[in-house]
Design an enzyme around this catalytic site. Structure first.
Site, PDB file in Angstrom:
ATOM      1  N   PHE A  35      11.133  13.195 -37.502  1.00 28.21           N
ATOM      2  CA  PHE A  35      10.768  11.778 -37.446  1.00 28.21           C
ATOM      3  C   PHE A  35      10.523  11.209 -38.844  1.00 28.21           C
ATOM      4  CE2 PHE A  35       9.399  13.048 -33.168  1.00 28.21           C
ATOM      5  CZ  PHE A  35       9.806  11.967 -32.395  1.00 28.21           C
ATOM      6  N   ASP A  36      11.127  10.080 -39.130  1.00 24.76           N
ATOM      7  CA  ASP A  36      10.698   9.293 -40.282  1.00 24.76           C
ATOM      8  C   ASP A  36       9.274   8.821 -40.008  1.00 24.76           C
ATOM      9  OD1 ASP A  36      10.844   7.599 -42.638  1.00 24.76           O
ATOM     10  OD2 ASP A  36      11.128   5.927 -41.246  1.00 24.76           O
ATOM     11  N   ALA A  37       8.544   8.482 -41.056  1.00 24.82           N
ATOM     12  CA  ALA A  37       7.161   8.028 -40.875  1.00 24.82           C
ATOM     13  C   ALA A  37       7.075   6.509 -40.745  1.00 24.82           C
ATOM     14  CB  ALA A  37       6.290   8.530 -42.029  1.00 24.82           C
ATOM     15  N   ASP A  58      14.270   4.610 -38.751  1.00 23.73           N
ATOM     16  CA  ASP A  58      14.663   3.201 -38.720  1.00 23.73           C
ATOM     17  C   ASP A  58      15.653   2.824 -39.809  1.00 23.73           C
ATOM     18  OD1 ASP A  58      12.361   3.501 -40.633  1.00 23.73           O
ATOM     19  OD2 ASP A  58      12.834   1.392 -40.977  1.00 23.73           O
TER      20      ASP A  58
END
Length: 226
Positions: free
Chosen positions: A8-10, A180
């Site tokens: 996961f990106d943060a 995103d």
């Protein structure tokens, strides 16, 4: 589960960076006697985003970016502030702001124990450690790969190779990148041979010839993919 390793990106994927940025910049400007406005906040955001895109391409160092964005910001709006001091104040305030994107806590809680959850982020080390450490999802994240510690930035192959080599048992075939940013998360994941899921709540158009494996508009939609 179709995927065992979830990367996961943060910011703007699990963490609500927009809210954190708005509050931190508001606090910092007020300390220096500058009245915050929507124009100032959005103007700073545009400058900041442009420089982070430049960072992804290797066009600027992170230490330079930290202050450069405030130099450009002060110059654009004619602000009589010391960019270095404003940058330091903003950084301190941002580290205190830990908010989650809608559905992030529920998603991580539900997936915990079924998949292995990791964070992949280009964010500034002390800020990300503080914000992630104070968040309600901390307990579900096995490890965070912060670019300053890795020694490379997304989307570079060096970054993703480091991640691959530092997750025990990692398999590209069983991994999924969720983020995103088309240029950072998705492009980097594709180049690394990992399936990708573009988190696109604003329903932006695909650009740059980057084609994610999946696209979702809310975090809850990830369940259907997994």
């Amino acid at each position: 589960m179709k995927y065992k390793y979830l990367l996961f990106d943060a910011d703007d994927t699990l963490l609500d960076f927009g809210r954190s940025e708005h509050e931190a910049l508001t606090d910092a400007l007020m300390k220096f006697g500058v009245t915050p406005s929507d124009e100032l906040i959005s103007g700073y955001s545009e400058i900041n985003e442009r420089l982070w895109k430049l960072l992804e391409r290797g066009g600027i160092a992170k230490d330079v970016l930290r202050v450069k964005r405030f130099e450009l910001f002060a110059e654009k709006y004619g602000l009589a502030v010391d960019p270095c001091a404003l940058a330091a104040e903003y950084t301190d305030r941002l580290a205190e702001k830990s908010y989650l994107v809608d559905g992030a806590r529920e998603l991580c809680s539900e997936l915990y124990g079924k998949c292995r959850l990791f964070i992949i982020t280009n964010g500034i080390k002390n800020i990300q450690q503080s914000r992630l450490g104070a968040s309600a999802i901390k307990q579900y994240i096995e490890k965070s790969f912060i670019s300053e510690e890795v020694g490379a930035e997304k989307p570079s192959p060096a970054y993703f190779n480091y991640v691959k080599n530092n997750i025990v048992g990692f398999s590209c075939r069983e991994a999924l990148v969720i983020g995103d940013s088309l240029t950072s998360d998705i492009a980097g994941g594709i180049a690394a041979g990992i399936d990708t899921c573009w988190f696109n709540p604003r329903r932006r158009e695909l650009t740059g010839g980057v084609c994610p494996t999946y696209e979702i508009h809310a975090l809850a939609e990830l369940y259907g993919i997994l």
